[in-house]
Write an enzyme that holds these catalytic residues in place. Structure first.
Site, PDB file in Angstrom:
ATOM      1  N   THR A 150     -82.494 -58.896 -23.580  1.00 40.03           N
ATOM      2  CA  THR A 150     -81.495 -57.817 -23.497  1.00 40.03           C
ATOM      3  C   THR A 150     -80.092 -58.322 -23.777  1.00 40.03           C
ATOM      4  O   THR A 150     -79.325 -57.724 -24.535  1.00 40.03           O
ATOM      5  CB  THR A 150     -81.548 -57.169 -22.103  1.00 40.03           C
ATOM      6  OG1 THR A 150     -82.811 -56.525 -21.947  1.00 40.03           O
ATOM      7  CG2 THR A 150     -80.436 -56.160 -21.917  1.00 40.03           C
ATOM      8  N   HIS A 197     -30.248 -63.667 -14.418  1.00 40.94           N
ATOM      9  CA  HIS A 197     -30.401 -63.317 -13.004  1.00 40.94           C
ATOM     10  C   HIS A 197     -29.743 -61.980 -12.678  1.00 40.94           C
ATOM     11  O   HIS A 197     -29.228 -61.779 -11.567  1.00 40.94           O
ATOM     12  CB  HIS A 197     -29.844 -64.431 -12.104  1.00 40.94           C
ATOM     13  CG  HIS A 197     -30.372 -65.785 -12.441  1.00 40.94           C
ATOM     14  ND1 HIS A 197     -31.667 -66.175 -12.190  1.00 40.94           N
ATOM     15  CD2 HIS A 197     -29.773 -66.840 -13.076  1.00 40.94           C
ATOM     16  CE1 HIS A 197     -31.852 -67.418 -12.623  1.00 40.94           C
ATOM     17  NE2 HIS A 197     -30.730 -67.837 -13.173  1.00 40.94           N
ATOM     18  N   SER A 320     -38.446 -34.305 -13.630  1.00 40.39           N
ATOM     19  CA  SER A 320     -38.619 -34.098 -12.194  1.00 40.39           C
ATOM     20  C   SER A 320     -38.955 -32.638 -11.920  1.00 40.39           C
ATOM     21  O   SER A 320     -38.478 -31.739 -12.623  1.00 40.39           O
ATOM     22  CB  SER A 320     -37.342 -34.485 -11.441  1.00 40.39           C
ATOM     23  OG  SER A 320     -37.404 -34.094 -10.082  1.00 40.39           O
TER      24      SER A 320
END
Length: 514
Positions: A150, A197, A320
């Site tokens: 199989t 950062h 929204s």
């Protein structure tokens, strides 16, 4: 036979198999011919198949590739290819392959009717083999699947699935590379703040930012090309990998079988060695990581307080249910979500590498989920981000304004390096550090602090300071670096042949190879 290309899970029940008092049976999806509501068939439990939300998680191409019935048809194609090779080697009687090939043609076997047998037997292939045997004329069906197991059939077919996925991915990557190259050229001179950062760092151009995306994307294209011969591999080694069922013709048969299917020939069987499949999933997850990085940058830069880019918007899109003004970067956010899903399913491929002895269905069945879902999410992410990039709105004026608003933060390195020849780099860093930190703490201008310092004014005039604080004068080699990335991308696009996705329905239309 019409196929809906739904990504159905094996063993899904039909509505008429459910208890009559099941409340969901009374839900309707569409009226029947008499105008009465049809009962829900409960066939869309997976998010990728949702009539309402599935478009965000899958594409028509990915649904076609992983459609239940198309997958079984692909297994039939592999069985037909095996019989064809065995006939050419004299392992089965003449004309057997032709009979099997006809039986494997789409529509000859009622695949949907086999579902109860899959549930009854609990085996993933035997019901299909029985259906194939019944569809064959004479005794040719008796010789189907000779010597194979199989997993030989299913692994080989999975390689064909992965190849189709990679073809679609290649097309999406090429589209994106072309769009990014044009975008980088268009904004080669577009000044903007560079940020590290989350804070202003040094001035850059938007063109250079895009060039970085493009360069990363090309590395993925290179990886995907390299993995094809390694990953897209045939499987044909029998129950435990010895090829014992092929009468000593196993290697010869495998090479012919792989050649017919345009797959690589493995050295030994790989029933329990799942690194190829794990590599496929990992490569796609890495690609989606890059797509998510691009999409998330677009999302962040579209914040109103930044306002440098935005997704294209069309009238009628709603952000929204309660705040009518909202224009959310929904598609960019969706790409990030899809990348997270892809990564989680790629991890399942790594889990599947740990297998017991010569075969272990615990890992194999996990791959059926992992390969399909990582592919679905990757193709959806590619398509969605390509839509975003093609419609991206870039406000180069706002970019330049933001850079000039933050000029005193963006140009401290330029000032430091201008002082370095006279007082040394370390001393220049200390001096500019003290002055810039004082300016931030006292909320005053760095320019004023610089011009009030005796060391600075002994070395720099006011006009020199003003020039050093102009961000457009401190772009380094940003333009040239952008050009290098774009040139490389365009060379790659010209040198590689466009991948052409298969037409809809091709998975079923593919006939067995003879």
């Amino acid at each position: 036979m019409a196929v809906s290309h739904q990504h159905l899970k094996t063993g899904t029940s039909r509505a008429d198999d459910l208890p009559g008092d099941c409340p969901e049976n009374r839900h309707s999806t569409a009226p029947d011919r008499a105008g009465r509501p049809e009962p829900c068939g409960h066939q869309r439990a997976h998010i990728t198949d949702s009539l309402f939300h599935g478009g965000g998680y899958a594409t028509p191409a990915s649904r076609r590739i992983f459609c239940d019935q198309c997958r079984l048809q692909r297994w039939l194609r592999v069985e037909a290819a095996l019989t064809s090779c065995q006939e050419r080697l004299g392992m089965v009687a003449p004309d057997t392959a032709a009979q099997v090939a006809r039986a494997c043609e789409p529509g000859r076997i009622d695949l949907a009717a086999l579902a109860p047998e899959f549930r009854r037997t609990g085996h993933s292939l035997v019901p299909l083999l029985r259906g194939l045997e019944e569809a064959c004329e004479g005794t040719s069906g008796e010789m189907v699947h000779l010597g194979a197991t199989t997993q030989d059939i299913q692994d080989t077919a999975q390689s064909l699935e992965m190849r189709e996925v990679l073809t679609e991915v290649d097309a999406g990557v090429r589209t994106m590379a072309a769009v990014l190259a044009d975008l980088a050229v268009e904004h080669r001179e577009s000044l903007m703040p560079g940020r590290t950062h989350g804070q202003p760092a040094l001035p850059i151009t938007f063109g250079l930012k895009v060039a970085g995306w493009l360069d990363e994307l090309l590395r993925h294209a290179e990886r995907l090309g390299q993995l094809r011969p390694r990953v897209l591999t045939a499987q044909l080694s029998g129950g435990v990998g010895t090829m014992a069922g092929f009468g000593g013709r196993g290697r010869e048969l495998l090479e012919m079988f792989a050649t017919d299917l345009e797959l690589s020939v493995p050295v030994v069987g790989w029933h329990a060695a799942r690194d190829r499949v794990a590599e496929f999933g990992t490569a796609l997850a890495m690609l989606t990581g890059t797509l998510a990085r691009i999409a998330d940058e677009i999302r962040v830069l579209s914040r109103p307080e930044v306002g440098e880019v935005s997704e294209g918007w069309q009238y009628g899109r709603v952000g929204s249910s309660t705040m009518p003004h909202k224009r959310n970067p929904e598609r960019s956010a969706q790409v990030v979500l899809l990348a997270r899903l892809a990564r989680s399913h790629a991890a399942l491929g790594i889990e599947s590498m740990v297998q017991e002895h010569e075969r272990d269905s615990r890992g194999l069945r996990m791959e059926w989920v992992a390969v399909a879902d990582v592919s679905l999410y990757t193709l959806a992410a590619l398509g969605t981000l390509n839509e975003v990039l093609c419609g991206l709105q870039v406000d180069s004026g706002r970019m330049a304004a933001n850079a000039r608003d933050a000029a005193e933060s963006l140009c401290t390195e330029a000032v430091m390096l201008a002082l370095t020849p006279s007082i040394g780099r370390q001393s220049a860093h200390t001096l500019v550090y003290e002055l810039s930190q004082r300016a931030q703490s006292e909320c005053t201008r760095l320019r004023d602090c610089l011009l009030a310092d005796a060391t600075v004014t002994a070395l720099l005039r006011a006009t020199d300071v003003d020039a050093l604080l102009e961000p457009s004068r401190y772009l380094g080699e940003a333009r040239e670096l952008t050009d290098l990335s774009v040139d490389r991308a365009r060379e790659w696009l010209a040198a590689t042949r466009p991948a052409e996705p298969s037409p809809p329905g091709a998975a079923l239309a593919e006939g067995p190879l003879s």
